[in-house]
Motif scaffolding. Structure first.
Motif, PDB file in Angstrom:
ATOM      1  N   ARG A   1     -25.843   2.760   9.930  1.00  0.00           N
ATOM      2  CA  ARG A   1     -25.423   3.098   8.578  1.00  0.00           C
ATOM      3  C   ARG A   1     -26.359   4.140   7.964  1.00  0.00           C
ATOM      4  O   ARG A   1     -25.921   5.046   7.259  1.00  0.00           O
ATOM      5  N   ARG A   2     -27.643   4.020   8.238  1.00  0.00           N
ATOM      6  CA  ARG A   2     -28.613   4.987   7.728  1.00  0.00           C
ATOM      7  C   ARG A   2     -28.232   6.396   8.169  1.00  0.00           C
ATOM      8  O   ARG A   2     -28.328   7.347   7.412  1.00  0.00           O
ATOM      9  N   LEU A   3     -27.780   6.519   9.416  1.00  0.00           N
ATOM     10  CA  LEU A   3     -27.347   7.827   9.897  1.00  0.00           C
ATOM     11  C   LEU A   3     -26.014   8.231   9.286  1.00  0.00           C
ATOM     12  O   LEU A   3     -25.778   9.389   8.982  1.00  0.00           O
ATOM     13  N   MET A   4     -25.130   7.264   9.103  1.00  0.00           N
ATOM     14  CA  MET A   4     -23.766   7.570   8.650  1.00  0.00           C
ATOM     15  C   MET A   4     -23.738   8.002   7.185  1.00  0.00           C
ATOM     16  O   MET A   4     -23.038   8.921   6.819  1.00  0.00           O
ATOM     17  N   TYR A   5     -24.521   7.315   6.341  1.00  0.00           N
ATOM     18  CA  TYR A   5     -24.560   7.718   4.920  1.00  0.00           C
ATOM     19  C   TYR A   5     -25.725   7.099   4.163  1.00  0.00           C
ATOM     20  O   TYR A   5     -25.721   7.057   2.947  1.00  0.00           O
ATOM     21  N   ARG A   6     -26.728   6.617   4.869  1.00  0.00           N
ATOM     22  CA  ARG A   6     -27.910   5.960   4.299  1.00  0.00           C
ATOM     23  C   ARG A   6     -27.562   4.588   3.693  1.00  0.00           C
ATOM     24  O   ARG A   6     -27.857   3.580   4.279  1.00  0.00           O
ATOM     25  N   HIS A   7     -26.905   4.553   2.528  1.00  0.00           N
ATOM     26  CA  HIS A   7     -26.571   3.264   1.905  1.00  0.00           C
ATOM     27  C   HIS A   7     -25.478   3.497   0.875  1.00  0.00           C
ATOM     28  O   HIS A   7     -25.318   4.619   0.389  1.00  0.00           O
ATOM     29  N   PRO A   8     -24.718   2.464   0.501  1.00  0.00           N
ATOM     30  CA  PRO A   8     -23.726   2.636  -0.568  1.00  0.00           C
ATOM     31  C   PRO A   8     -24.443   2.968  -1.895  1.00  0.00           C
ATOM     32  O   PRO A   8     -25.593   2.577  -2.090  1.00  0.00           O
ATOM     33  N   PRO A   9     -23.750   3.685  -2.791  1.00  0.00           N
ATOM     34  CA  PRO A   9     -24.383   4.108  -4.046  1.00  0.00           C
ATOM     35  C   PRO A   9     -25.095   2.957  -4.765  1.00  0.00           C
ATOM     36  O   PRO A   9     -24.554   1.867  -4.904  1.00  0.00           O
TER      37      PRO A   9
END
Lengths: 490, 490
Positions: free
Chosen positions: B356-364
């Motif tokens: 997830r960190r690679l995909m978008y780090r974290h949800p807003p």
């Protein structure tokens, strides 16, 4: 009497009303209160907790409104039985005796946790001198303006627009603001169908790598360069070509010819901060046309550039849709919001959009709407202007401090006017990772540079000092303190 | 005199002040106003636009505050030159003559846009009878409570917490609420390290497929089943095994033995709405232990279940960490917010987190914080209770209407008490896609069922009617109108 349940340790930083409400709701939902006894009277509870009776009355009223409790005449307030949740769920299924846990490691197709990453301490705000990159200094955040946009997004005509699933589309207002407000400033004029909102720059790269790469794809990365780009393209098994950089940015030569994709940070090279020269830009575009390469232009940081007449984006010069442009709101608003965007040939955007639909449908609608207001009302421009002034002054301060305390560690004179960090070089024998550990003990946060080199056996003596999060007046004493740390190693 | 620039067409649904401000900011930023002439006086502009002078004064003041304009004594207001952006960016690089656009189709490793998808019209709200699945009826959304949480998340101690990049972590308050409030209701007790926030159910599945699947991985899906799950697992080249369902949910037999992953919707089967029986649950868990399969439990919809004592989640019965549990806030709050979560063995969560960190780090971060307040203050529970009552009444209404108008189209008597749709079957020769087109002309929105079958040559005569978005009193006339449409085909 239920008094024994009511022991609350108050947090001085939150309102009493919220904390008491939260406490009672929790008691009810966990089945901690019996149904047949009244709650303490407001008079009684207010005395017990040392809180005004009026506050307790308000809380009880709001709990009645919410249906958690009900008033019975002359008896007081009782827990509503529909919220009383003591029945244990029946979990009486029997599991096999020879049960065993799965062997996860045999199942993982990839182990992303093993990747080398830039390490940023979660508690960086506790450091006295946080020379951290990619975070923002909170004091300057235009909180009032943001609140105004949030309020507007939740009232009037836009009332509840944002609670809908948009499936694969984006908020048209935000697309329009990016198209007419942000992109022209970089020299880019495109149609709405050429823009896609993403959850930040990394997400843009991830979508592209997922769509475009397999084990035969060759991707050129700057070396040193953006570590996360390396990790993302590697995740999809692309072959990585490492291209060196110098004081004018990426070196453009025939080594790039055989690459399918060229990932570049022309505006502000990561991590060195240098700007790609005009002549290199020309050669890069020519090379991409002649050898059928695609350029991925990461324009991160460009909007905080302090020059009056910055170079236009590569995308602005691209006549053949060979440039994929990715931008982000992380620097110019906040990294916590997670909003970025991608501009490219409509044919490509169509596929990335379909992939995004599978990956997470679309970025949250409320954030998109708030952001479009923040842009349309001019708040973003005002904030950018402020940031540019602050960053210019900070860059001057850090340069002066480095000239005074660490003059021999300079690497480049041509740092972009949009840079929010400086890239330094300690003497060869110094391992900056060790320096960073010792610096942390003096409350100085600095980033060892080895992680930014994409090749094996990276040099250990580089480091980066970000100045977007540190307060201006801390810069000089911070560099002086860092010099003292270096003295142990030199 | 600059009066000629000021022609504004007002939108009656927005405040005049916002629109005038937006208009002037836009004129300034696009370089549309010269620097050496004063803006119209407030008296003059107020007359021209037919707006009170006070409003214009307020706007001018706010523009001075933001730095867009400046007052010169006795001369009036002038555009601030630092915001005056007429300099064209120099884009005088020369592109090669033999330039050509890239051949994108040769570059795509996958073409997600070719996938069969559930089609939901963007303008579904304009339908008189929107029997659409997965959207919500706005009238019931607890806007006041949500506003309260948003306000609290932006003030006091949490002031600016959410503007930070959390790198790979989540808001600890939200994790705690999910752990102590949501999960125990499904019989699940876990540690924080076993929970990860995602951008909805699809995103959870995407992360899992990306991490766990390659071309040798075999995944069992329900047939008919969740189309997006099929699309996601196919994207990562997994082999798909299609397992039939009946009135008690997924048929559990030896055909599942050789599958690595079993994707199930036990609480409310997608799309039929049936509930997996207790006996089947037992057999599924035993099979997974005996044959080393992993169960992916999609508990979507479970929290709106109207039964007083619903079945616990499969995850609650799982002693060996063989169940990956995925939940979502789409049904119980809003699909536009895009928040979901995953509960699994810590070893797995660690890898998914890194991915997830690679995909978008974290949800807003701001949404996470708002949601944690919405849960902790009990607003979510109150809303759920309301939704359950509404859904129960709607289910009753739609069942009655079907009994009256389409009695022969029933497929099952055992629809879960958490279902927000019914699954129907027209006579064999009827193609419900054609019905849907004709129905749309009578302002009825219905979903043809073929898309939910994962095999080739799906039956064409099934369809789904969702009732979460349609108003209660529209259900009966909507079904009656749909019957008239069907009469053309039967």
């Amino acid at each position: 009497m239920l008094e024994q349940y009511f022991h609350i340790e108050f947090d001085p930083e939150r309102t009493l009303q919220d904390q008491i409400r939260e406490f009672i709701v929790n008691l009810i939902l966990t089945g901690g209160l019996p149904l047949d006894e009244p709650l303490p009277s407001s008079r009684h509870l207010s005395k017990m907790l040392g809180v005004s009776r009026n506050t307790i009355v308000l809380i009880y009223e709001s709990l009645v409104d919410s249906g958690f409790i009900e008033a019975r005449s002359r008896k007081g307030f009782f827990v509503n039985h529909t919220f009383h949740n003591t029945e244990a769920l029946s979990t009486n299924l029997v599991q096999e005796e020879n049960a065993s846990s799965p062997d996860w490691s045999a199942r993982f197709q990839k182990q992303p946790s093993n990747e080398i990453n830039i390490v940023k301490p979660y508690d960086w705000q506790k450091f006295e001198y946080p020379f951290i990159y990619g975070q923002v200094q909170k004091d300057f955040f235009p909180l009032e303006q943001w609140r105004d946009c949030v309020r507007k997004s939740m009232s009037g005509q836009w009332n509840k627009y944002w609670i809908n699933d948009l499936v694969d589309s984006d908020d048209p207002l935000l697309i329009e603001q990016i198209r007419t407000r942000l992109l022209p400033r970089r020299g880019i004029y495109v149609e709405s169908s050429e823009i896609l909102i993403t959850i930040g720059t990394q997400n843009s790269l991830y979508l592209l790598a997922n769509l475009l790469c397999n084990q035969t794809t060759k991707v050129a990365l700057e070396n040193p360069g953006f570590r996360d780009a390396l990790n993302i393209f590697s995740l999809f098994n692309a072959k990585i070509h490492r291209q060196p950089i110098d004081q004018h940015g990426l070196i453009v030569n025939d080594d790039l010819k055989t690459c399918d994709y060229l990932y570049v940070t022309p505006s502000t090279q990561v991590p060195t901060g240098v700007e790609l020269s005009k002549e290199r830009r020309q050669r890069l575009l020519n090379l991409s046309t002649k050898h059928d390469c695609i350029i991925i232009e990461d324009d991160y940081d460009a909007e905080v550039n302090m020059k009056h007449n910055p170079q236009p984006a590569l995308k602005a010069l691209d006549k053949n849709n060979r440039v994929i442009y990715i931008g982000s709101m992380s620097k110019s608003i906040s990294p916590g919001l997670r909003v970025g965007f991608m501009v490219a040939d409509e044919e490509l955007i169509t596929e990335v959009r379909a992939l995004r639909r599978l990956m997470y449908r679309h970025p949250p609608v409320n954030i998109q709407r708030q952001l479009s207001l923040f842009l349309s009302l001019g708040y973003h421009d005002t904030y950018l202007r402020k940031l540019r002034v602050i960053n210019a002054s900070k860059l001057q301060r850090i340069n002066a401090a480095i000239d005074r305390h660490l003059p021999n560690m300079r690497t480049s004179e041509h740092v972009s006017a949009g840079a929010t960090s400086v890239w330094l070089k300690a003497p060869e024998h110094v391992n900056t990772e060790e320096v960073a550990w010792l610096a942390a003990q003096s409350s100085i946060l600095m980033e060892p540079g080895a992680v930014h080199f994409t090749a094996e056996n990276p040099p250990q003596n580089y480091f980066r000092l970000g100045f977007s999060a540190i307060e201006s007046h801390k810069i000089e004493p911070g560099i002086a303190a860092l010099k003292n740390v270096f003295d142990h190693f030199i």
